[in-house]
Structures are given as structure tokens and as C-alpha cells.
Design an enzyme around this catalytic site. Structure first.
Site, short mmCIF file in Angstrom:
data_model
loop_
_atom_site.label_atom_id
_atom_site.label_comp_id
_atom_site.label_asym_id
_atom_site.label_seq_id
_atom_site.Cartn_x
_atom_site.Cartn_y
_atom_site.Cartn_z
N ILE A 1 68.49 -0.61 33.49
CA ILE A 1 69.53 0.35 33.85
C ILE A 1 70.14 0.80 32.53
O ILE A 1 70.58 -0.03 31.73
CB ILE A 1 70.63 -0.31 34.72
CG1 ILE A 1 70.03 -1.17 35.85
CG2 ILE A 1 71.60 0.74 35.23
CD1 ILE A 1 69.17 -0.48 36.84
N HIS B 1 71.28 1.20 22.02
CA HIS B 1 71.40 1.83 23.33
C HIS B 1 71.48 0.74 24.41
O HIS B 1 70.50 0.07 24.70
CB HIS B 1 70.23 2.77 23.61
CG HIS B 1 70.52 3.76 24.68
ND1 HIS B 1 70.22 5.10 24.54
CD2 HIS B 1 71.07 3.64 25.90
CE1 HIS B 1 70.58 5.75 25.65
NE2 HIS B 1 71.09 4.87 26.49
N LEU B 2 72.66 0.61 24.98
CA LEU B 2 72.90 -0.38 26.02
C LEU B 2 71.89 -0.25 27.15
O LEU B 2 71.55 0.86 27.56
CB LEU B 2 74.31 -0.19 26.58
CG LEU B 2 74.70 -1.09 27.75
CD1 LEU B 2 74.87 -2.52 27.28
CD2 LEU B 2 75.96 -0.58 28.41
N HIS B 3 71.41 -1.38 27.65
CA HIS B 3 70.55 -1.40 28.83
C HIS B 3 70.65 -2.78 29.47
O HIS B 3 70.81 -3.79 28.80
CB HIS B 3 69.11 -1.05 28.49
CG HIS B 3 68.49 -1.93 27.45
ND1 HIS B 3 68.77 -1.79 26.09
CD2 HIS B 3 67.61 -2.95 27.54
CE1 HIS B 3 68.09 -2.68 25.41
NE2 HIS B 3 67.38 -3.41 26.27
N GLN B 4 70.57 -2.78 30.78
CA GLN B 4 70.60 -4.03 31.55
C GLN B 4 69.24 -4.27 32.18
O GLN B 4 68.66 -3.38 32.78
CB GLN B 4 71.66 -3.98 32.64
CG GLN B 4 71.64 -5.21 33.53
CD GLN B 4 72.88 -5.34 34.35
OE1 GLN B 4 73.78 -6.05 33.99
NE2 GLN B 4 72.94 -4.61 35.46
#
Length: 183
Positions: free
Chosen positions: A83, A140-143
Site C-alpha cells: 500500500i 517512499h513509504l509503503h506498507q
């Protein structure tokens, strides 16, 4: 056993069959070297680049207003999703309230879609922020949303540093699109 310095020294080394079979995965070298695995490499962040491609080419499963869901190109298990916000931010605390709401909503929808498409027995959810925390793409943030099944780990990743995945990414993407919950 040492590696020979020159070809003529190779005859000094005796080759002994070790009883192991080899599963060759040369495509993984780009990942091991820290290179971007995308076939269309260019400047920029791989998550930002995904948003400029078609959904099929970028392996995008779902697009929202401020965030999107994409298949992991190097999945731990079939259905391993990421995400990501569209905005290039490194930390969860950098998200706006609106982005945080959609980020969370898409995570819940991803879990529901995976349950409908693949019936996993559990999930790992997580974000790695910073290199020391294991972030492969720090900026870059990601889950991660990783479906899990009983017995999904075996000797292969531990001994062979290789993961056998029984489903193609394109097939997984299509299954998830079809199983995605209604709005």
C-alpha cells in the site's frame, strides 16, 4: 575451497558432487545488488514510476485518490501487496490525515480481497522506515500486506535463499481485482 586465480589453475580443484540440485534464479541478482528490478529503468522512485504505467504493466491492483495498491515484484508469498501513497513521503508521520485514512482503508480492503481470493490463514502487516529497520526503498513509504498459510515456509528460502511461488504475478493481480470488495 578457494576460487582459482587463473584458468590454468582450475585443474588443481577437484569437482565433487554435493548431492544438491540447483534452482537457478539469475533474475534475483538485480535485487541482491540493490538495482531497481523494473524492465523500464529510469530515474526516480520505483513506486512513483509505477503510477505512470498502466495498471497491468505496473502490477497495480487498486488506485485510490491519494494511495494505491500494487503487487510486490519480489513477493514473500503469493498475493504480497504494498500500500503506497502517491505522494513521495518517507515516513508514516508525513502522511496527511486524508492520506492516512485512505492508506488504512486500502489495507483493510486488501486483506478482504486476499481472504476472498486465496483464503490465507493469517497476515503479516508492516512498514520498514529507515535502512536500519530494513527499508528497501527508504524514500517512499509503503506498507506490506503478506498473506500467510500454515507450512508456507520451508527449507528452500533458508538453505537455498530461493522462494518458490506457485502463482504468476499477473494471475494473482487478476484474482485480487476480481475479489476486491465493493466501495
Amino acid at each position: 575451497m578457494q576460487t582459482p586465480e587463473a584458468p590454468e589453475e582450475a585443474s588443481k580443484f577437484v569437482r565433487v558432487k554435493d548431492g544438491f540440485q540447483r534452482l537457478w534464479t539469475p533474475h534475483r541478482m538485480a535485487y541482491i545488488r540493490g538495482e531497481r528490478p523494473s524492465p523500464k529503468q529510469g530515474p526516480g522512485c520505483p513506486f512513483c514510476d509505477v503510477t505512470e504505467r498502466s495498471d497491468a504493466e505496473g502490477l497495480v491492483v487498486r488506485r485510490g485518490e491519494s494511495c494505491f495498491v500494487v503487487l510486490n515484484l519480489f513477493p514473500y508469498n503469493p498475493g504480497h501487496l504494498l500500500i503506497c501513497p502517491y505522494r513521495h513521503v518517507p515516513r508514516y508521520l508525513d502522511l496527511t490525515d486524508e492520506e492516512t485514512l485512505e492508506f488504512t482503508s486500502l489495507t483493510k480492503q486488501a486483506i478482504r480481497a486476499l481472504e476472498a481470493a486465496a483464503a490465507p490463514m493469517g497476515f503479516n502487516l508492516g512498514m520498514n522506515q529507515g535502512a536500519v529497520a530494513g527499508a528497501g526503498v527508504e524514500a517512499h513509504l509503503h506498507q506490506h500486506v503478506v498473506p500467510r498459510w500454515g507450512g508456507d515456509m520451508n527449507f528452500l528460502p533458508i538453505i537455498g535463499q530461493t522462494k518458490a511461488l506457485p502463482v504468476l504475478l499477473e494471475d494473482t493481480r487478476q484474482q485480487l481485482i476480481e475479489a476486491w470488495p465493493g466501495e
